[in-house]
Design an enzyme around this catalytic site. Structure first.
Site, PDB file in Angstrom:
ATOM      1  N   GLU A   1       1.213  -1.463   0.045  1.00  0.00           N
ATOM      2  CA  GLU A   1      -0.329  -0.243  -0.034  1.00  0.00           C
ATOM      3  C   GLU A   1       1.074   1.163   0.531  1.00  0.00           C
ATOM      4  O   GLU A   1       2.190   1.649   0.568  1.00  0.00           O
ATOM      5  CB  GLU A   1      -0.769   0.189   1.142  1.00  0.00           C
TER       6      GLU A   1
ATOM      7  N   ARG B   1       5.043 -12.370   9.541  1.00  0.00           N
ATOM      8  CA  ARG B   1       5.825 -11.893   9.865  1.00  0.00           C
ATOM      9  C   ARG B   1       6.959 -11.592  10.239  1.00  0.00           C
ATOM     10  O   ARG B   1       7.085 -12.357  11.019  1.00  0.00           O
ATOM     11  CB  ARG B   1       4.671 -10.418   9.625  1.00  0.00           C
TER      12      ARG B   1
ATOM     13  N   LYS C   1       3.932   0.603   9.334  1.00  0.00           N
ATOM     14  CA  LYS C   1       4.120   2.076   8.709  1.00  0.00           C
ATOM     15  C   LYS C   1       3.428   3.346   9.475  1.00  0.00           C
ATOM     16  O   LYS C   1       3.778   3.947   9.099  1.00  0.00           O
ATOM     17  CB  LYS C   1       3.872   1.764   7.108  1.00  0.00           C
TER      18      LYS C   1
HETATM   19  P1  ATP Z   1       2.327  -1.579   8.376  1.00  0.00           P
HETATM   20  O1  ATP Z   1       1.543  -2.839   8.761  1.00  0.00           O
HETATM   21  O2  ATP Z   1       3.795  -1.867   8.467  1.00  0.00           O
HETATM   22  O3  ATP Z   1       2.104  -0.305   7.315  1.00  0.00           O
HETATM   23  P2  ATP Z   1       1.436  -3.338   5.560  1.00  0.00           P
HETATM   24  O4  ATP Z   1       1.027  -5.152   5.944  1.00  0.00           O
HETATM   25  O5  ATP Z   1       0.825  -2.358   6.442  1.00  0.00           O
HETATM   26  O6  ATP Z   1       2.285  -3.298   6.552  1.00  0.00           O
HETATM   27  P3  ATP Z   1       1.297  -3.486   3.269  1.00  0.00           P
HETATM   28  O7  ATP Z   1       1.803  -2.349   1.951  1.00  0.00           O
HETATM   29  O8  ATP Z   1       0.045  -4.096   3.284  1.00  0.00           O
HETATM   30  O9  ATP Z   1       1.699  -3.048   4.729  1.00  0.00           O
HETATM   31  O10 ATP Z   1       2.468  -4.495   2.919  1.00  0.00           O
HETATM   32  C1  ATP Z   1       2.895  -5.172   1.666  1.00  0.00           C
HETATM   33  C2  ATP Z   1       3.255  -6.555   1.750  1.00  0.00           C
HETATM   34  O11 ATP Z   1       4.068  -6.617   2.750  1.00  0.00           O
HETATM   35  C3  ATP Z   1       1.967  -7.039   1.921  1.00  0.00           C
HETATM   36  O12 ATP Z   1       1.784  -8.543   1.682  1.00  0.00           O
HETATM   37  C4  ATP Z   1       2.335  -7.732   4.038  1.00  0.00           C
HETATM   38  O13 ATP Z   1       1.837  -8.768   4.074  1.00  0.00           O
HETATM   39  C5  ATP Z   1       3.744  -7.315   3.608  1.00  0.00           C
HETATM   40  N1  ATP Z   1       4.683  -7.407   5.025  1.00  0.00           N
HETATM   41  C6  ATP Z   1       3.784  -6.385   6.171  1.00  0.00           C
HETATM   42  N2  ATP Z   1       5.099  -6.228   7.344  1.00  0.00           N
HETATM   43  C7  ATP Z   1       6.081  -7.721   7.210  1.00  0.00           C
HETATM   44  C8  ATP Z   1       6.342  -8.387   8.063  1.00  0.00           C
HETATM   45  N3  ATP Z   1       6.551  -7.610   8.673  1.00  0.00           N
HETATM   46  N4  ATP Z   1       7.029  -9.133   7.336  1.00  0.00           N
HETATM   47  C9  ATP Z   1       6.659  -9.975   6.303  1.00  0.00           C
HETATM   48  N5  ATP Z   1       5.528  -8.956   5.576  1.00  0.00           N
HETATM   49  C10 ATP Z   1       5.690  -8.247   5.377  1.00  0.00           C
HETATM   50 MG    MG Z   2      -1.185  -3.096   5.030  1.00  0.00          MG
END
Ligand code: ATP
Ligand code: MG
Length: 552
Positions: free
Chosen positions: A34, A258, A268
């Site tokens: 995102e 994760r 983020k």
């Molecule tokens: P955050 O919670 O840090 O904002 P998010 O999951 O909302 O992270 P996205 O941009 O939606 O962030 O994530 C893009 C991809 O990265 C998704 O497939 C998500 O599952 C993966 N991802 C995000 N954080 C992690 C992590 N700590 N370990 C492994 N994969 C991750």
């Molecule tokens: Mg997200």
């Protein structure tokens, strides 16, 4: 780089699928960020997994921006994400945006309405939550659930046409209000949001929810393996429900744990707070766990890929020690970084028996880990030198193998010296250390017959160049700041950045370049900061030399 390892559970699934000829032997994954922030090391894990899997099985990976939430998203983030994925060493097959599918998603929604599987609900968010029941009590249908197909089609079209304010109505899937899985209790598909979108502008005032955008985007692209993190396990039945009802390409969702790293935060939303509230100097502050922060700190793509490989792909959440990440960058830089001398905390050393006004040129290897030393450089030497204050002790304990009065050490790539006397200022601080040197002990041509235990680094006072050096420590004082009482920001380490305004360096270091790591001997691996100029050199310490991480 990495030893042979057994297949992880996702590779096993892919190999099974390939063995049974599923998906026409095709592997197509996607990385779906995102664009609401910069990527962090957790995303690197997901990137390495998705791109790595495709690479291993001759497949492809799409980069798909999950841009369904217009309020928080920005092109700055899109650009940084692309830069970071490329920097990590991966190429995507297609650059795609969930917003490219808004027309198609709208058509899918209309299809579900026509099939009696979606309805427009006028309830408030609070009412919807209350009617949803609890995990042990079923939800209760409201009067909107039985709206006719015609009425739903009209209302949904009106929502799209901007006839209602934000929050006035939502489109919900009609699944099962009694399901033990709360995500199936008539989940939201669309919400009204009169907001400008960074790509679609003002065309839309309704936006699809994650659950209605993600799986459908996967299906549109014919993604074979849609890999996400464990929190999406309960979403999987809904992912499959939409695909089944719409009779679209049956992408499959798989979940892994994760990455959690200690002494930092990874969401983020929290990283954004650190940036906007100025606890750090931007998203790429070298203390941030962001890819851009790690890059500025001096981490290499290979070290991050190696780290992701070593932690593996797990089905259960755990906390990874940041020491493992540091171990990976040390291993990498040890092989590549050129060795140089710099004195971080200087005190002056004078060789009383070295002829005044004389200088000579010493020679040092670039990297002893490489055969032949990876070339070398000249190091000017003279009567007055800077050495590290901690390398001299007035009253040394027994096992101190550096300099003291009457004690001998070798100056790296130069002579053996012996401590003779010291000069102190009015406050009792040592300002000069006087030594004698052994002319016949010159490195490479040592006929002195003397063996000394210690070798220390030095810089010639006359030839020294100066730089600002920034030393970093952990950004947080506790292992898991998100799981402590109160605000995570209460646990920020106040000493995470130490600035040394005047470090003396051997002159060759003026040639240091951005992205070309150096080892300051005995002091760690360093890299030129992006703010460095010819007039004011700035170095970041990437990592210290000592391995604090215990191998298991
Ligand atoms: P955050 O919670 O840090 O904002 P998010 O999951 O909302 O992270 P996205 O941009 O939606 O962030 O994530 C893009 C991809 O990265 C998704 O497939 C998500 O599952 C993966 N991802 C995000 N954080 C992690 C992590 N700590 N370990 C492994 N994969 C991750
Ligand atoms: Mg997200």
């Amino acid at each position: 780089m990495s030893e042979e390892r057994s297949l992880n559970f996702i590779e096993e699934i892919v190999e099974d699928d390939l063995a049974t000829g599923k998906n026409g032997n095709r592997v197509l994954t996607r990385f779906p960020p995102e664009p609401n922030g910069y990527l962090h090391i957790g995303h690197a894990k997901s990137i390495c997994l998705n791109f790595g899997l495709a690479k291993k099985y001759n497949g492809l990976t799409n980069l798909r921006f999950d841009d369904t939430n217009p309020v928080k998203e920005d092109v700055e983030y899109v650009d940084s994400i692309k830069e970071d994925v490329k920097w990590l060493g991966f190429d995507w097959a297609n650059e795609l945006y969930a917003s490219d599918y808004f027309d198609q998603l709208y058509a899918f929604a209309v299809e579900l309405i026509k099939a009696g599987l979606a309805y427009v609900d006028d309830s408030t968010a609070e009412e919807i939550a209350a009617q949803k029941g609890t995990p042990t009590e079923p939800g209760t249908p409201n009067q909107y659930r039985s709206r006719s197909v015609e009425e739903n089609l009209q209302l949904f079209a009106d929502m799209k046409d901007g006839k209602y304010p934000d929050g006035a109505k939502v489109l919900r899937a009609k699944v099962d209000l009694a399901s033990p899985n709360m995500h199936l209790r008539d989940p939201l598909m669309y919400r009204i949001k009169h907001a400008h979108h960074h790509r679609t502008g003002d065309k839309w005032c309704i936006y699809p929810m994650y659950d209605f955008a993600h799986g459908q985007s996967d299906a549109i692209e014919e993604i074979t393996h849609s890999i996400c993190t464990l929190e999406f396990v309960p979403h999987r039945p809904l992912y499959e429900w939409f695909i089944e009802k719409l009779e679209i390409f049956p992408s499959k969702q798989y979940e892994f744990a994760r990455l959690n790293l200690n002494y930092t935060v990874m969401s983020k939303r929290k990283l954004l707070q650190l940036v906007t509230e100025k606890f750090v100097d931007g998203w790429d502050d070298p203390r941030m766990p962001t890819i851009s922060g790690l890059r500025r700190r001096g981490y290499t793509p290979a070290s991050i890929r190696e780290f992701c490989e070593r932690i593996g792909v797990a089905k259960r959440e755990n906390m990874i020690d940041v020491g493992l990440l540091e171990f990976c960058i040390r291993e990498d830089l040890n092989k590549t970084a050129w060795r140089r001398m710099a004195v971080l905390d200087p005190v002056k050393l004078i060789l009383d028996n070295y002829p005044e006004g004389e200088t000579e040129v010493m020679h040092g290897e670039n990297n002893p880990e490489v055969e032949g030393g990876d070339g070398g450089r000249d190091i000017p030497f003279g009567r007055e030198l800077w050495i590290e204050r901690e390398d001299f002790m007035e009253n040394p304990p027994k096992k101190f193998f550096r300099l003291g009065i009457g004690m001998m050490v070798r100056l790296k790539n130069a002579y053996i010296i012996k401590g003779e006397s010291i000069v102190k200022d009015a406050d009792g601080n040592i300002i000069e250390i006087h030594c004698s040197y052994l002319p016949e002990s010159k490195s490479g041509n040592d006929t002195s017959g003397i063996n000394v235990k210690g070798t220390i680094h030095w810089v010639s006072v006359e030839h020294a160049k100066t730089a600002e050096v920034r030393l970093y420590d952990r950004l947080f004082q506790v292992e898991d700041p998100s799981n402590e009482d109160g605000d995570f920001k209460d646990y920020i380490n106040p000493n995470s950045l130490q600035i040394l305004p005047t470090v003396y360096m051997e002159p060759d270091l003026v040639n240091a370049e951005l992205g070309k790591p150096v080892q300051f001997m005995r002091k760690g691996y360093f890299t030129v900061d992006k703010t460095s100029t010819a007039d004011k050199l700035v170095f970041n310490r990437t990592v210290t030399l000592k391995d604090g991480w215990v191998k298991k």
